[in-house]
Motif scaffolding. Structure first.
Motif, PDB file in Angstrom:
ATOM      1  N   ILE A  25       0.851  -1.187   0.000  1.00 45.59           N
ATOM      2  CA  ILE A  25       0.000   0.000   0.000  1.00 45.59           C
ATOM      3  C   ILE A  25       0.889   1.239   0.000  1.00 45.59           C
ATOM      4  CG2 ILE A  25      -1.711   1.320   1.302  1.00 45.59           C
ATOM      5  CD1 ILE A  25      -2.763  -1.262   2.449  1.00 45.59           C
ATOM      6  N   LEU A  34      -8.253  -5.150   1.359  1.00 48.89           N
ATOM      7  CA  LEU A  34      -7.714  -4.753   0.056  1.00 48.89           C
ATOM      8  C   LEU A  34      -6.287  -5.253  -0.127  1.00 48.89           C
ATOM      9  CD1 LEU A  34      -9.000  -1.075  -0.277  1.00 48.89           C
ATOM     10  CD2 LEU A  34      -9.828  -3.098  -1.484  1.00 48.89           C
ATOM     11  N   VAL A  41      -2.021  -1.326  -4.005  1.00 46.24           N
ATOM     12  CA  VAL A  41      -3.105  -0.450  -3.565  1.00 46.24           C
ATOM     13  C   VAL A  41      -2.555   0.971  -3.454  1.00 46.24           C
ATOM     14  CG1 VAL A  41      -4.823   0.026  -1.788  1.00 46.24           C
ATOM     15  CG2 VAL A  41      -4.167  -2.349  -2.268  1.00 46.24           C
TER      16      VAL A  41
END
Length: 533
Positions: free
Chosen positions: A143, A249, A256
């Protein structure tokens, strides 16, 4: 063979259980211990399949001992042995974690079926764990959180470019976590029906199907989870739900990108805290750069994203600006990841048409790629093979200068070739540093040797002083005591030895060291005279 551990201090119970197990096929003689500490050692020492706990242990509190064993080893079946088995005892034992309650004294009829069943269960659990360990662990996604120092610095645009660049390597999620004023859907020309806030109600058990229902597929492999169109619905997002959505996610997408907006809210704080990389977008203006300092200070004060790398992207830069990129990096106190020149006139048509994904502006594309590179797993980056070295150039013909030989830039101040001067300066600095380190190392080595040598001489001086004191105690003269002390000292050190008598009870021997070091030119040793009656 099934290995059994019996926790009991009763000799009769131990012998009876051992007799029953000897009659069962596939069971070895039990290992008997009398305390929880001994049981822990045996569990760590060998692979056990079953544990039997006597109710009378720990002064009749065997259930407490059983509860501790189950807490330490939840996959090791523990059976409770009691002389009286009733419904209340069975319920209490099961609540404590027992797999079975067996009667005392033991019998083959009551023990055989239950122990065989538990032994089979243990083997099945171990086989399953072994199979799971052989399965390749799924790599979780990475992320990167993009947050603006203040509003209007281009955070959403840069986050979208980063997601587009990352999508070239695999599926990428773009999460618009600016819940109050997110514009990612507008940039992509979407009309939002579902938003990320719709996942709050199922955040605790979020799966791929629920995420797919909310995500909007975009061109190039990007899937957008937009912000809600109604601002009031953003209040439904809690910190716990935000963290659960982000973790889901991470397992659903390998990459991401999060647009955190330009304010530290509950959702953006969760994103910054869980992100693997943080990018702050700013413009070359004092208010924006001051906001960068305030943002990083807030993150430190609230312990958000501690240990996470933080970098900066400078948007709308220009050589005509008063603050240049190097100065901006110093004012913000962050590493400069990318610099994007001011190209607002080229962005306006694509923003108004909702076709930012089709934007082809080199500075934005390059900045997006640099942010996308942060999503690479460190092992992949480190594991990239180095390019093969170029073959050496062919020798130039005599009397001719090679046309492809790089010419160094000649400095106007010194008249020297800049390229050559730079490399020679680096080599000279390395040589000076190596020489300095070598001198310090040799000095420390010599000092240690000198101290060891002084310690050995001090030991010999102590022996000489004791020998001189022994001669004085017998009534010998000064010359006799000196001769005895010299005899106890190696010949090479006798020339620098001095013997003196302090008072009536102490003899001091001083030896000069061959090597003179400031503060350590000699060593001395004292001995006490024990006068003979």
């Amino acid at each position: 063979m099934t290995q059994v551990l019996l926790i009991s201090s009763e000799a009769s119970t131990a012998s009876a259980v051992a007799a029953v197990l000897s009659e069962l096929d596939g069971f070895t003689a039990p290992v008997t211990v009398a305390s929880l500490g001994q049981a822990r050692l045996e569990i760590e020492r060998q692979d056990l399949d079953l544990v039997l706990v006597d109710e009378s242990e720990d002064h009749g509190k065997g259930l407490g001992l059983l509860r501790e064993l189950v807490a330490m080893n939840p996959l090791l079946p523990v059976c409770f042995l009691a002389p009286r088995v009733d419904t209340e005892l069975v319920l209490r034992a099961m609540d404590a974690g027992a797999r079975a309650v067996l009667p005392l004294p033991p019998s083959i009829e009551s023990y055989a079926e239950r122990l065989r069943s538990l032994s089979a269960w243990t083997r099945q659990v171990r086989d399953q764990r072994s199979a799971d360990s052989n399965v390749r662990v799924q790599r979780t996604g990475r992320i990167v959180a993009v947050i603006g120092a203040k509003g209007g610095v281009g955070t959403s645009m840069i986050a979208l470019m980063a997601a587009r660049a990352a999508s070239g390597r695999g599926p990428t999620a773009l999460l618009d976590f600016d819940l109050s004023s997110g514009d990612q859907a507008s940039y992509c020309g979407l009309r939002v029906r579902h938003s990320v806030v719709d996942l709050v109600s199922v955040a605790a058990e979020l799966g791929g199907r629920e995420i797919t229902e909310v995500a909007y597929p975009l061109r190039g492999g990007v899937e957008l989870l937009p912000a809600p169109p109604a601002v009031e619905t953003a209040e439904a997002m809690t910190e716990t739900a935000a963290r659960q959505i982000l973790q889901a996610l991470r397992y659903q997408y390998p990459q991401v990108v999060i647009d955190c907006g330009s304010a530290v809210t509950v959702t953006s704080a969760a994103a910054l805290d869980l992100a693997d990389e943080i990018v702050i977008v700013a413009t070359p203006e004092v208010p924006a750069l001051s906001s960068v300092r305030r943002l990083t200070a807030t993150m430190d004060r609230l312990t958000i994203g501690r240990g996470t790398p933080v970098r900066m992207v400078l948007n709308r830069s220009s050589r005509h600006r008063e603050i240049q990129a190097a100065t901006a990096a110093k004012l913000a106190g962050l590493e400069m990841l990318a610099e994007i020149p001011d190209c607002g006139q080229r962005l306006e048509p694509t923003i108004n048409a909702g076709t930012v994904l089709d934007l082809d502006v080199a500075p934005f594309t390059q900045a997006g790629r640099r942010i996308a590179d942060l999503l690479l797993v460190p092992e992949e980056t480190l594991g990239t093979p180095a390019p093969a070295p170029a073959p050496p150039p062919a020798p130039a013909p005599p009397g001719r200068r090679r046309a492809d030989k790089p010419k160094g830039r000649r400095s106007k101040r010194t008249g020297r070739t800049g390229l050559r001067g730079r490399h020679s300066g680096e080599e000279g600095q390395a040589s000076v540093e190596f020489a300095g380190v070598l001198v310090v190392a040799l000095f420390l080595f010599a000092l240690v040797l000198h101290l060891l040598f002084a310690a050995s001489i001090a030991f010999m001086a102590q022996s000489s002083a004791q020998e001189a004191a022994r001669q004085y105690a017998r009534g010998a003269s000064y010359s006799t005591a000196v001769a005895a002390a010299s005899a106890a000292m190696p010949g090479g050190l006798q020339g620098g030895m001095h013997v003196r008598r302090s008072g009536s009870d102490t003899v001091t021997v001083t030896v000069d060291l061959p090597l003179k070091v400031p503060g350590l030119n000699s060593v001395s040793a004292d001995a006490t005279i024990d006068w003979e009656e």
